[in-house]
Write a protein that holds these residues in place. Structure first.
Motif, PDB file in Angstrom:
ATOM      1  N   ALA A  22     -41.516  44.836   5.222  1.00 46.04           N
ATOM      2  CA  ALA A  22     -42.357  45.921   5.733  1.00 46.04           C
ATOM      3  C   ALA A  22     -43.830  45.545   5.632  1.00 46.04           C
ATOM      4  O   ALA A  22     -44.203  44.598   4.961  1.00 46.04           O
ATOM      5  N   SER A  23     -44.673  46.321   6.288  1.00 44.59           N
ATOM      6  CA  SER A  23     -46.110  46.095   6.172  1.00 44.59           C
ATOM      7  C   SER A  23     -46.610  46.740   4.875  1.00 44.59           C
ATOM      8  O   SER A  23     -45.898  47.512   4.249  1.00 44.59           O
ATOM      9  N   PHE A  24     -47.815  46.441   4.495  1.00 45.30           N
ATOM     10  CA  PHE A  24     -48.365  46.974   3.257  1.00 45.30           C
ATOM     11  C   PHE A  24     -49.751  47.530   3.543  1.00 45.30           C
ATOM     12  O   PHE A  24     -50.483  46.984   4.356  1.00 45.30           O
ATOM     13  N   PRO A  25     -50.118  48.634   2.864  1.00 45.99           N
ATOM     14  CA  PRO A  25     -51.371  49.319   3.182  1.00 45.99           C
ATOM     15  C   PRO A  25     -52.556  48.849   2.342  1.00 45.99           C
ATOM     16  O   PRO A  25     -53.449  49.618   2.065  1.00 45.99           O
ATOM     17  N   ILE A  26     -52.582  47.612   1.916  1.00 43.96           N
ATOM     18  CA  ILE A  26     -53.626  47.165   1.007  1.00 43.96           C
ATOM     19  C   ILE A  26     -54.127  45.781   1.420  1.00 43.96           C
ATOM     20  O   ILE A  26     -53.384  44.969   1.946  1.00 43.96           O
ATOM     21  N   ASN A  27     -55.425  45.580   1.234  1.00 40.02           N
ATOM     22  CA  ASN A  27     -56.033  44.268   1.435  1.00 40.02           C
ATOM     23  C   ASN A  27     -55.995  43.515   0.110  1.00 40.02           C
ATOM     24  O   ASN A  27     -56.110  44.128  -0.962  1.00 40.02           O
ATOM     25  N   PHE A  28     -55.873  42.206   0.166  1.00 38.00           N
ATOM     26  CA  PHE A  28     -55.985  41.374  -1.028  1.00 38.00           C
ATOM     27  C   PHE A  28     -57.023  40.303  -0.735  1.00 38.00           C
ATOM     28  O   PHE A  28     -56.906  39.585   0.267  1.00 38.00           O
ATOM     29  N   GLU A  29     -58.049  40.214  -1.588  1.00 38.48           N
ATOM     30  CA  GLU A  29     -59.069  39.195  -1.402  1.00 38.48           C
ATOM     31  C   GLU A  29     -59.291  38.440  -2.701  1.00 38.48           C
ATOM     32  O   GLU A  29     -59.116  38.990  -3.791  1.00 38.48           O
ATOM     33  N   ALA A  30     -59.677  37.187  -2.563  1.00 40.52           N
ATOM     34  CA  ALA A  30     -59.943  36.348  -3.728  1.00 40.52           C
ATOM     35  C   ALA A  30     -61.272  36.769  -4.362  1.00 40.52           C
ATOM     36  O   ALA A  30     -62.286  36.853  -3.681  1.00 40.52           O
ATOM     37  N   VAL A  31     -61.236  37.041  -5.650  1.00 39.95           N
ATOM     38  CA  VAL A  31     -62.449  37.354  -6.409  1.00 39.95           C
ATOM     39  C   VAL A  31     -63.078  36.049  -6.888  1.00 39.95           C
ATOM     40  O   VAL A  31     -64.293  35.940  -7.014  1.00 39.95           O
ATOM     41  N   THR A  32     -62.235  35.063  -7.159  1.00 40.21           N
ATOM     42  CA  THR A  32     -62.660  33.718  -7.528  1.00 40.21           C
ATOM     43  C   THR A  32     -61.910  32.747  -6.617  1.00 40.21           C
ATOM     44  O   THR A  32     -60.990  33.144  -5.908  1.00 40.21           O
ATOM     45  N   ASP A  33     -62.274  31.487  -6.658  1.00 43.89           N
ATOM     46  CA  ASP A  33     -61.454  30.493  -5.979  1.00 43.89           C
ATOM     47  C   ASP A  33     -60.060  30.561  -6.593  1.00 43.89           C
ATOM     48  O   ASP A  33     -59.923  30.704  -7.815  1.00 43.89           O
ATOM     49  N   CYS A  34     -59.030  30.504  -5.764  1.00 43.29           N
ATOM     50  CA  CYS A  34     -57.653  30.699  -6.232  1.00 43.29           C
ATOM     51  C   CYS A  34     -56.732  29.614  -5.697  1.00 43.29           C
ATOM     52  O   CYS A  34     -57.016  29.007  -4.663  1.00 43.29           O
ATOM     53  N   VAL A  35     -55.641  29.428  -6.403  1.00 46.79           N
ATOM     54  CA  VAL A  35     -54.536  28.618  -5.916  1.00 46.79           C
ATOM     55  C   VAL A  35     -53.331  29.540  -5.844  1.00 46.79           C
ATOM     56  O   VAL A  35     -53.062  30.301  -6.786  1.00 46.79           O
ATOM     57  N   LEU A  36     -52.623  29.506  -4.715  1.00 41.44           N
ATOM     58  CA  LEU A  36     -51.457  30.351  -4.505  1.00 41.44           C
ATOM     59  C   LEU A  36     -50.252  29.488  -4.167  1.00 41.44           C
ATOM     60  O   LEU A  36     -50.384  28.445  -3.519  1.00 41.44           O
ATOM     61  N   LEU A  37     -49.104  29.937  -4.602  1.00 43.77           N
ATOM     62  CA  LEU A  37     -47.829  29.321  -4.247  1.00 43.77           C
ATOM     63  C   LEU A  37     -47.142  30.280  -3.302  1.00 43.77           C
ATOM     64  O   LEU A  37     -46.892  31.433  -3.664  1.00 43.77           O
ATOM     65  N   SER A  38     -46.873  29.841  -2.078  1.00 45.65           N
ATOM     66  CA  SER A  38     -46.231  30.704  -1.090  1.00 45.65           C
ATOM     67  C   SER A  38     -44.785  30.292  -0.880  1.00 45.65           C
ATOM     68  O   SER A  38     -44.491  29.113  -0.683  1.00 45.65           O
ATOM     69  N   ILE A  39     -43.921  31.286  -0.934  1.00 49.20           N
ATOM     70  CA  ILE A  39     -42.489  31.088  -0.730  1.00 49.20           C
ATOM     71  C   ILE A  39     -42.095  31.867   0.519  1.00 49.20           C
ATOM     72  O   ILE A  39     -42.512  33.021   0.678  1.00 49.20           O
ATOM     73  N   PRO A  40     -41.309  31.277   1.415  1.00 49.28           N
ATOM     74  CA  PRO A  40     -40.895  32.011   2.611  1.00 49.28           C
ATOM     75  C   PRO A  40     -40.172  33.316   2.255  1.00 49.28           C
ATOM     76  O   PRO A  40     -39.284  33.326   1.397  1.00 49.28           O
ATOM     77  N   THR A  41     -40.571  34.394   2.886  1.00 52.13           N
ATOM     78  CA  THR A  41     -40.011  35.715   2.614  1.00 52.13           C
ATOM     79  C   THR A  41     -38.495  35.733   2.766  1.00 52.13           C
ATOM     80  O   THR A  41     -37.786  36.254   1.903  1.00 52.13           O
ATOM     81  N   GLN A  42     -37.993  35.177   3.859  1.00 54.63           N
ATOM     82  CA  GLN A  42     -36.557  35.194   4.115  1.00 54.63           C
ATOM     83  C   GLN A  42     -35.801  34.436   3.032  1.00 54.63           C
ATOM     84  O   GLN A  42     -34.777  34.897   2.537  1.00 54.63           O
ATOM     85  N   LEU A  43     -36.298  33.277   2.649  1.00 50.89           N
ATOM     86  CA  LEU A  43     -35.650  32.481   1.605  1.00 50.89           C
ATOM     87  C   LEU A  43     -35.668  33.216   0.274  1.00 50.89           C
ATOM     88  O   LEU A  43     -34.667  33.237  -0.452  1.00 50.89           O
ATOM     89  N   LEU A  44     -36.773  33.855  -0.035  1.00 46.80           N
ATOM     90  CA  LEU A  44     -36.874  34.605  -1.283  1.00 46.80           C
ATOM     91  C   LEU A  44     -35.880  35.764  -1.293  1.00 46.80           C
ATOM     92  O   LEU A  44     -35.194  36.004  -2.295  1.00 46.80           O
TER      93      LEU A  44
END
Length: 129
Positions: A87-109
């Protein structure tokens, strides 16, 4: 840090086969301070997890003002709620500092949640009182 190491250390996956399977399809990426990581009304094919840095979740009111909802700062926190995998989500997410993210495919998860419920349930118990 390698993707499989992130899955095992940051997300605390003890099943190395599961971590290897997820690692093959996942990716690490960096984002700069003030970069928008996720925005409302967008259904993502990827679920990002924080590896390092700080992310702010915020809403925008009818006058265009930001209302901070949350801060994500613990490694392993999902930038999106796992309860809204499709589903969609009603919130923005922004980096407050430089960040590293690990992304996993939604379907696989989602598939792994169904197939490996015990492993995932153990993870959930760590973050849910």
């Amino acid at each position: 840090m390698h993707i499989q190491d992130c899955l095992e250390e940051i997300l605390h996956l003890e099943d190395t086969d599961l971590a290897a399977s997820l690692a093959d399809a996942s990716r690490l990426f960096s984002c700069k301070k003030r970069q928008l990581v996720a925005k409302p009304d967008a259904c993502s094919d990827w679920i990002p997890f924080l590896v390092s840095g700080v992310i702010r979740g915020y809403l925008t009111d009818e006058k265009g003002r930001d209302i901070t909802d949350c801060f994500l700062y613990r490694p392993g926190e999902a930038v999106l709620s796992l309860s809204i995998l499709t589903a969609s989500f009603p919130i923005n997410f922004e980096a407050v500092t430089d960040c590293v993210l690990l992304s996993i495919p939604t379907q696989l998860l989602a598939e792994q949640f169904q197939q490996n419920g015990r492993a995932v349930e153990g993870q959930r118990q760590e973050y849910v009182p």
